[in-house]
Scaffold this motif. Sequence first.
Motif: not given
Lengths: 259, 259
Positions: A95-97, A117-122, A191-196, A208-221
Amino acid sequence: MGTALNALKMLEYFSSSQPEIGLSHIARLAGLNKATALRHLRALEEFGLIEQNPQTKSYAIGPAALRLAALREIAKPGLDGARQKMQAAMHEVGESLHLTLLEKDTLQTALVVETTQHSVRVSLDPSEIIPVNATASGLCMLSFGPAFLLERLESDTLTRFTEATMTDPKIIRDRVAQIGQAGWANSNGSFEDGVFGYAAPIFGIDQIAIGTIAIAVPEIRATSARQPLILTSLHTLSKELTANFGGQTPETFPTEFHP
Amino acid sequence: MGTALNALKMLEYFSSSQPEIGLSHIARLAGLNKATALRHLRALEEFGLIEQNPQTKSYAIGPAALRLAALREIAKPGLDGARQKMQAAMHEVGESLHLTLLEKDTLQTALVVETTQHSVRVSLDPSEIIPVNATASGLCMLSFGPAFLLERLESDTLTRFTEATMTDPKIIRDRVAQIGQAGWANSNGSFEDGVFGYAAPIFGIDQIAIGTIAIAVPEIRATSARQPLILTSLHTLSKELTANFGGQTPETFPTEFHP
């Protein structure tokens, strides 16, 4: 490897809340007698990784740390190091990071690694400012970042992006408290429909957090079957990126993420 | 203290020109057999002070250096550390000291410590921009700082402050070459009549000067009898402040200063 590692471990007792430590105290912390502790400290001192305050006689991290940090930055600049770790995770999770850093008082995108790895990706906009109320990264930052972010929640205008966006400060504060326990945040199309999104903090030296790391996944996965893999990767990334940016994870932070 | 210090010494072979080193090479540099070198590297790696590149298998300074550097900055912020060292030197030499740092492309005063031992003393303006052609600090920076400073000598207008100010780029370049050999610069009333300055470089991690430390002496005390004391202090300060700011003195730099 015993002695060298034991000496290095003396360095672990220093923290932002305890930048100077006396001999008796550090010996006690390390569970060593004073003579052994002193021997370790002298080796570290000789190299410049420890420095004794001539007035108080207590010890602090020495100037050699600065030279080593500068060399580290040359060998592997912060964002380069982060990108490598994100790419490895991208291959693992497929997935996208998305790495965000707090710049002054806004959460900004610093790095994006898209899955191959996927054509449907965030696909993420690298120039984006991240709304704290609508994204997993933002909620994570509210939970683990500097207090002022949470304090100004009532005075800020909170934009509604989708049906799922939270705009009530009271509801957001409840969620933030849960995230503080869990260690990670998620957003289900807020934030955007279909994006988890799944996000975890990157801590600075003061825990104290200086930032974040996120994994963005399309709803289907974004299935519950895939959650354990996503959360394990997220936990590893949180630890590794905290180290990569020279930070320190609080001792109270969960040792693993549960769905 | 043997083993720990020997392990730490492996870190000394890394430099800005050699940020990654392979096992055979580092073993050779340290004069150790590969097994011993590997044992040391593993201890450092376990602590995070060394990191192995999974592709090339060579080693670089690890992320723990960043955490230690951040802790060092908390325990002793750069300018605080520098001020302490300057104060110690002030008591030893009994003269005012002046630390300059290159900010973008001008040499600026970062710290001033005035002597408390004499009523006739050099008083320095902490907000001053330092003319490279007229001061010991400036000449020192031309000798050891980034090349662009020297390159623009012809295009800049060089102000004449006193009779002794150098304004001919050719003459300045000759002097700069001498300073490069000696390690220190002096100015005899070339910025202000009656003020003698002695300056030495503060190096950054790439062995290029990031600033200078200067001892400013009124003409009446700038005697040849006091020069050895002044030059010894200056040499120590150059080393200590380079370490304080995380830099590295070039191997070719003189090990002592001669009048």
